[in-house]
Design an enzyme around this catalytic site. Sequence first.
Site, PDB file in Angstrom:
ATOM      1  N   GLU A   1       0.917  -1.224  -0.029  1.00 57.00           N
ATOM      2  CA  GLU A   1      -0.062   0.015  -0.029  1.00 57.00           C
ATOM      3  C   GLU A   1       0.817   1.170   0.066  1.00 57.00           C
ATOM      4  O   GLU A   1       0.617   2.180  -0.689  1.00 57.00           O
ATOM      5  CB  GLU A   1      -0.809  -0.070   1.228  1.00 57.00           C
ATOM      6  CG  GLU A   1      -2.087   0.997   1.116  1.00 57.00           C
ATOM      7  CD  GLU A   1      -2.667   0.825   2.386  1.00 57.00           C
ATOM      8  OE1 GLU A   1      -3.062  -0.141   3.019  1.00 57.00           O
ATOM      9  OE2 GLU A   1      -3.721   1.994   2.676  1.00 57.00           O
TER      10      GLU A   1
ATOM     11  N   GLY B   1      -5.980   5.308   9.447  1.00 61.90           N
ATOM     12  CA  GLY B   1      -6.828   5.155  10.481  1.00 61.90           C
ATOM     13  C   GLY B   1      -6.163   4.288  11.404  1.00 61.90           C
ATOM     14  O   GLY B   1      -5.839   4.261  12.601  1.00 61.90           O
ATOM     15  N   GLY B   2      -5.832   2.854  10.741  1.00 62.86           N
ATOM     16  CA  GLY B   2      -5.260   1.975  11.566  1.00 62.86           C
ATOM     17  C   GLY B   2      -3.674   1.815  11.466  1.00 62.86           C
ATOM     18  O   GLY B   2      -3.013   1.355  12.536  1.00 62.86           O
TER      19      GLY B   2
ATOM     20  N   GLN C   1       2.268   4.770   7.210  1.00 62.34           N
ATOM     21  CA  GLN C   1       3.196   4.175   6.315  1.00 62.34           C
ATOM     22  C   GLN C   1       4.204   5.267   5.676  1.00 62.34           C
ATOM     23  O   GLN C   1       3.895   6.488   5.704  1.00 62.34           O
ATOM     24  CB  GLN C   1       2.465   3.965   4.950  1.00 62.34           C
ATOM     25  CG  GLN C   1       1.817   2.710   4.871  1.00 62.34           C
ATOM     26  CD  GLN C   1       0.334   2.647   5.658  1.00 62.34           C
ATOM     27  OE1 GLN C   1       0.171   1.938   6.381  1.00 62.34           O
ATOM     28  NE2 GLN C   1      -0.399   3.789   4.982  1.00 62.34           N
TER      29      GLN C   1
END
Length: 430
Positions: free
Chosen positions: A154, A186-187, A190
């Site tokens: 991602e 949110g989680g 990166q």
Amino acid sequence: MDRKRVLCLVLYLFPTFSKSFRLDYQYGAILDVGSTSTKVHLYRWIPKTVETDLPKFEEVVYKKFKPALSDFVGDVKMIRPYLKEIFALLQQLIPEPLHESTSVYLMATAGLRFLDEDSTDNILKEVILFMSNGSMNPFKYLDGYARILSGEEEALFAWISINYLYNMFDISKTPKDTIGMVEVGGGSMQIAFIPERPIYAGKQAVIIGGREYDVYAHSFLSYGAKSIGMRIEEYLVRQNMQAVVLTNPCMLKGDSHNVTSDGKTVTIHGASNATECVRIIDTYLPKIPEFLCSPKPCTIGSVYGPPVHRENFLALGSIYLTADELGLLSDNDLMRPVDMYLMATNYCRLSLDEAAAKFNIPARWASFDCQNGLYIPKLLKALGFNMETENIFAKRKLNGVKIGWSIGAILYEEEKSYYTFNADAKLLFN
Ligand SMILES: *[C@@H]1O[C@H](CO)[C@@H](O)[C@H](O)[C@H]1NC(C)=O
Ligand SMILES: *[C@@H]1O[C@H](CO)[C@@H](O)[C@H](O)[C@H]1NC(C)=O
Ligand SMILES: *[C@@H]1O[C@H](CO)[C@@H](O)[C@H](O)[C@H]1NC(C)=O
């Protein structure tokens, strides 16, 4: 027959037909399976004829489908009608002669990463059953077209998107010109960039426009803005197991909500205390002693991360939102971590109503800005950024298009298949 040959044949046989039906385009779609919805991005472009060229993607459609795929965890049979609707839309928008040569990728992020393994397997199995069946999915399908992305993939795709959108893959540019990517979701959070020195871990080698780029990419799971908020509250509950009412220093006075853990409901009130909030945040950003860090340098705990100095970075997600809501992005989109930190320190003295009025933001966002405004600069510092640095800028859209990872994903996949199907294509190494 591969896509290119079909295309050549069709273009050769039906020049006028091809013009009226736009068969000179190639199509591709990314289904971004997130935690609240599935976002469909359909792109089209003229296939490249020169290796060093990059396709110019046009987004034909962007559409959100609700609920999220992960919401079918208890009833996977409902996945089929859900995907049917999505594929019906794609069939309608992609010219039929091109169906067989068009790739549709389903890529899942946070939503499926946080379910338990069995649930994820069941959902993915149902998705693959659908997508690998030609009578339901008329488009091209190969192994891996439906998959869960790792945080690193991602990150890499977001990095590719940014550098593609800013034309940093042009033949006139070098890998040193590329822009780094740093994102707080949110989680997870990166980071991806091309460091100046060799990469000891977390290297992703990608080929774009005939050149290879060695990118460092890392995803810190549970370091997203929502996760950190939850971890702060876990911390508070653990400190005071008996309490049914607690104060949260990272929330603003006048704000409150209930959390339920182990069947017990705890009411949490905001306390507007920046000093105490930072103290708790610091426990999640531990700096280990030098002798324990190998390879060096270390970022959070013992996680290796190459130095970020002298890179240009684009900040996405909550970094952008917090900077924007705190009014820090007036000119040239620059975002100095120290400015966010100082602003947040003052902001965190306010009550919820005062903050919402003064910064002209909805109250439901206002409390997060205290926590995030303190957390983000601390996080950037842990990652190796200088607090005074002027190499971070924050943006949400470029030329009206929201900057996300999907365009990077389609570019990555198309470049990969270009080299798979053009065995004689040579790589230009830098
Ligand atoms: C593909 O889907 C059709 C229609 O739902 C079904 O009848 C058929 O059995 C499926 N084929 C396979 C190989 O699963
Ligand atoms: C939280 O729970 C308390 C007691 O159960 C209740 O009175 C209150 O309204 C709840 N607050 C919110 C914000 O839901
Ligand atoms: C913030 O919390 C700390 C630790 O609980 C406390 O010592 C301090 O007085 C508080 N500051 C304010 C302004 O309430």
